[in-house]
Design an enzyme around this catalytic site. Structure first.
Site, mmCIF file in Angstrom:
data_model
loop_
_atom_site.group_PDB
_atom_site.id
_atom_site.type_symbol
_atom_site.label_atom_id
_atom_site.label_comp_id
_atom_site.label_asym_id
_atom_site.label_seq_id
_atom_site.Cartn_x
_atom_site.Cartn_y
_atom_site.Cartn_z
ATOM 1 N N ARG A 88 0.859 -1.195 0.000
ATOM 2 C CA ARG A 88 0.000 0.000 0.000
ATOM 3 C C ARG A 88 0.895 1.244 0.000
ATOM 4 O O ARG A 88 1.720 1.404 0.900
ATOM 5 C CB ARG A 88 -0.896 0.004 1.234
ATOM 6 C CG ARG A 88 -1.698 1.271 1.420
ATOM 7 C CD ARG A 88 -2.605 1.185 2.648
ATOM 8 N NE ARG A 88 -3.425 2.374 2.790
ATOM 9 C CZ ARG A 88 -3.208 3.354 3.659
ATOM 10 N NH1 ARG A 88 -2.195 3.297 4.506
ATOM 11 N NH2 ARG A 88 -4.004 4.394 3.714
ATOM 12 N N HIS A 132 -2.638 11.047 0.454
ATOM 13 C CA HIS A 132 -2.125 10.849 1.809
ATOM 14 C C HIS A 132 -1.494 12.181 2.246
ATOM 15 O O HIS A 132 -0.306 12.271 2.503
ATOM 16 C CB HIS A 132 -1.121 9.691 1.837
ATOM 17 C CG HIS A 132 -0.918 9.082 3.188
ATOM 18 N ND1 HIS A 132 -1.082 7.735 3.451
ATOM 19 C CD2 HIS A 132 -0.561 9.630 4.365
ATOM 20 C CE1 HIS A 132 -0.812 7.486 4.727
ATOM 21 N NE2 HIS A 132 -0.496 8.624 5.302
ATOM 22 N N GLU A 177 -7.284 8.693 5.905
ATOM 23 C CA GLU A 177 -7.555 9.387 7.161
ATOM 24 C C GLU A 177 -7.975 10.848 6.971
ATOM 25 O O GLU A 177 -7.268 11.763 7.399
ATOM 26 C CB GLU A 177 -6.328 9.335 8.082
ATOM 27 C CG GLU A 177 -5.900 7.941 8.444
ATOM 28 C CD GLU A 177 -4.846 7.915 9.556
ATOM 29 O OE1 GLU A 177 -4.507 8.976 10.090
ATOM 30 O OE2 GLU A 177 -4.388 6.814 9.907
ATOM 31 N N ASN A 307 -7.292 2.153 9.793
ATOM 32 C CA ASN A 307 -5.979 2.360 10.404
ATOM 33 C C ASN A 307 -6.173 2.393 11.908
ATOM 34 O O ASN A 307 -7.007 3.154 12.408
ATOM 35 C CB ASN A 307 -5.356 3.686 9.952
ATOM 36 C CG ASN A 307 -5.002 3.678 8.468
ATOM 37 O OD1 ASN A 307 -5.114 2.650 7.803
ATOM 38 N ND2 ASN A 307 -4.575 4.820 7.966
ATOM 39 N N TYR A 309 -4.099 2.355 15.792
ATOM 40 C CA TYR A 309 -2.872 2.376 16.595
ATOM 41 C C TYR A 309 -3.136 2.199 18.081
ATOM 42 O O TYR A 309 -2.444 1.451 18.753
ATOM 43 C CB TYR A 309 -2.108 3.692 16.353
ATOM 44 C CG TYR A 309 -1.544 3.735 14.952
ATOM 45 C CD1 TYR A 309 -0.315 3.172 14.672
ATOM 46 C CD2 TYR A 309 -2.277 4.279 13.894
ATOM 47 C CE1 TYR A 309 0.190 3.165 13.378
ATOM 48 C CE2 TYR A 309 -1.775 4.280 12.600
ATOM 49 C CZ TYR A 309 -0.543 3.714 12.350
ATOM 50 O OH TYR A 309 -0.050 3.695 11.072
ATOM 51 N N GLU A 382 -3.458 0.112 8.052
ATOM 52 C CA GLU A 382 -2.280 0.512 8.830
ATOM 53 C C GLU A 382 -2.418 0.009 10.243
ATOM 54 O O GLU A 382 -3.474 0.155 10.860
ATOM 55 C CB GLU A 382 -2.132 2.039 8.928
ATOM 56 C CG GLU A 382 -1.580 2.699 7.720
ATOM 57 C CD GLU A 382 -1.487 4.215 7.872
ATOM 58 O OE1 GLU A 382 -1.302 4.712 9.007
ATOM 59 O OE2 GLU A 382 -1.627 4.885 6.848
HETATM 60 C C1 GCO Z 1 -1.592 7.781 9.203
HETATM 61 C C2 GCO Z 1 -0.557 7.870 8.669
HETATM 62 C C3 GCO Z 1 0.834 7.538 8.721
HETATM 63 C C4 GCO Z 1 1.518 7.778 10.014
HETATM 64 C C5 GCO Z 1 1.218 6.680 10.985
HETATM 65 C C6 GCO Z 1 1.911 6.830 12.293
HETATM 66 O O1 GCO Z 1 -2.279 7.515 8.146
HETATM 67 O O2 GCO Z 1 -1.826 8.189 10.311
HETATM 68 O O3 GCO Z 1 -0.937 7.235 7.493
HETATM 69 O O4 GCO Z 1 1.268 8.400 7.726
HETATM 70 O O5 GCO Z 1 2.871 7.832 9.784
HETATM 71 O O6 GCO Z 1 -0.147 6.665 11.242
HETATM 72 O O7 GCO Z 1 1.524 8.016 12.903
#
Ligand code: GCO
Length: 478
Positions: A88, A132, A177, A307, A309, A382
């Site tokens: 990707r 992006h 995002e 995505n 985290y 992600e």
């Molecule tokens: C995101 C981002 C990435 C960042 C990653 C870490 O889409 O937030 O695609 O570019 O680098 O999330 O913060």
């Protein structure tokens, strides 16, 4: 769609993934390409922002980044060595339509043409994102995403690009995002273009979604019918601190702004009433949203990218452990109409970003989508973690924390799959250590270490671990 889980062949205790599962890595153009002025590329908002003193840690910029523009062949060979079956990446709008409208830059399209051919030669599926975050600066000069015309320019860029590359790219994502583009770009200002205005957040938000809808139509008009179109969202796994009504209301607000403000228009063609009410003092929605817009925004798409985290814990009033809301030097809140909401730290381990590690949040998001959008295939576009990695004297990069992060989160994906979530793939963020936006090169997310002085790539231990998962379709122990 039912999935063919290979569990009958699983070694004891291993976690299995379906046949045909996409195992990939993700990157983004501005974070890795470098060659910022090469072959007709014009500045984007991130060039302007990163070259503005005080905006990015250490004054870092994407001028050179990972030099991927010139080293893409080696980087693709590396992906092939790891056995990845998908990659990707994003296309830089300012390489292809440098001023955002007007002349198309052949050399920019030629670069992506070579990149795509190289991926296909290595048996790697290209999964492309059109945006992006690197808006051509010329469009920002005309108002950026607060200007409705930017959505139309985006659809034109999508059409031009798909006309040239659509015969070889099977999967297209319009935006990555959009929450970050609108809320961090126009609200807190920690991302380009660095503005601080809650009304502008909402205008940018609507125009980004409109851009998604118009580009979806543009892509469909030129792509073969087999091509897939999608959108990637960073949905929040929101949790109230307690069951106190004030905390529940805080969770409702943040769920509204982070999740429903995207999911409702894209999948149901309407904005959520409670968010419209909460924000009515900031924007006149009836003027902003023109007749027909929601129809454009809700054009059917083929999958949704997620995505993830870390989770978000919120309270409605100040619990003792909440950080003071207006710390000197803190950026303004990205969130419109949420002044009373407190974001609480989660106890336990965190990454080098200070993001709490909690894989249940990924399971929470995936199972919510299974319940709310049962017919929409999902892809984890992600997931990953930054740690303070270094090359040891023997030339190895040991990153056991990243291995356990990936193991925990892939286990959460496997659990969601077993419970009926239609997850088609997983992309680790990121292939390479790269330009981490406002953090510059200080945060390393790669499964491959990059020495930025020499541009030497060293696969970390996590790359070897991930390669084993990819090869076998089962998670090795952490
Ligand atoms: C995101 C981002 C990435 C960042 C990653 C870490 O889409 O937030 O695609 O570019 O680098 O999330 O913060």
């Amino acid at each position: 769609m039912s999935v063919d889980v290979q569990s009958s062949h699983a070694p004891a205790g291993a976690t299995a993934f379906p046949a045909g599962f996409l195992w990939g890595a993700a990157t983004a153009a501005y974070q890795i390409e470098g060659s910022a002025a090469a072959d007709g590329r014009a500045p984007s908002i991130w060039d302007t922002f990163s070259h503005t003193p005080g905006r990015v840690h250490n004054g870092d910029t994407g001028d050179i980044a990972c030099d991927h523009y010139r080293r893409f062949g080696d980087d693709i060979a590396l992906m092939a060595d790891l056995g990845l079956n998908a990659y990707r990446f994003s296309l830089a709008w300012p390489r292809i339509v440098p001023r955002g409208s007007g002349p198309v830059n052949r050399a920019g399209l030629d670069f992506y043409d070579r990149l795509v051919d190289e991926l296909l030669d290595h048996g790697i599926r290209p999964v492309v994102t059109l945006y992006h975050w690197d808006l051509p600066q010329a469009l920002e000069d005309d108002g950026g995403w607060t200007n409705r015309a930017t959505a139309e320019r985006f659809a034109e860029y999508a059409a031009v690009t798909a006309t040239r590359l659509g015969d070889r790219i099977p999967a297209w994502t319009t935006l990555n995002e959009p929450w970050c583009s609108a809320f961090l770009g126009y609200g807190s200002g920690v991302h380009a273009p660095g503005r601080h205005s809650h009304p502008e957040v909402l205008r940018a938000h609507h125009h980004l979604l409109l851009a998604h809808g118009l580009a979806t139509a543009a892509l469909r008009s030129v792509l073969p019918t087999s091509a897939e179109v999608s959108l990637t969202l960073n949905l929040a796994a929101v949790r109230p601190h307690t069951q106190d009504p004030a905390d529940l209301d805080a969770a409702r607000r943040i769920d509204g702004l982070a999740n429903r403000l995207f999911l409702d228009p894209v999948f149901h063609g309407r904005y959520p009433d409670d968010v419209l009410t909460d924000t009515a003092h900031l924007v006149d929605w009836d003027t902003l949203v023109r007749p027909g817009d929601l129809g454009e925004i809700s054009r059917p798409i083929d999958s949704l990218g997620i995505n993830y985290y870390s989770p978000t814990v919120v309270a409605g009033r100040d619990p003792e452990n909440a950080p003071a809301p207006d710390d000197d030097g803190a950026a303004p809140s990205p969130w419109p109409a949420a002044d009373q909401v407190r974001f609480l730290p989660l106890p336990g381990p965190a990454t080098a970003m200070d993001w709490p590690i909690d894989a249940d949040g990924l399971h929470q998001v995936l199972t919510r989508l299974r319940d709310e959008l049962p017919s929409v295939p999902l892809v984890v576009t992600e997931n990953g973690a930054a740690f303070d990695d270094y090359t040891d004297p023997d030339g190895h990069v040991h990153d056991p924390e990243r291995i356990s992060y990936l193991h925990a989160h892939l286990t959460a994906v496997a659990r969601a799959l077993a419970e009926g979530a239609d997850v088609r793939g997983y992309f680790v963020w990121s292939l390479l250590d790269n330009f981490e936006w406002a953090f510059g090169y200080s945060k390393r997310f790669g499964i491959v270490h990059v020495d930025f002085a020499s541009q030497r790539r060293t696969p970390k231990d996590s790359a070897a671990w991930y390669a084993r998962a990819v090869r076998t379709g089962h998670l090795p122990p952490p």
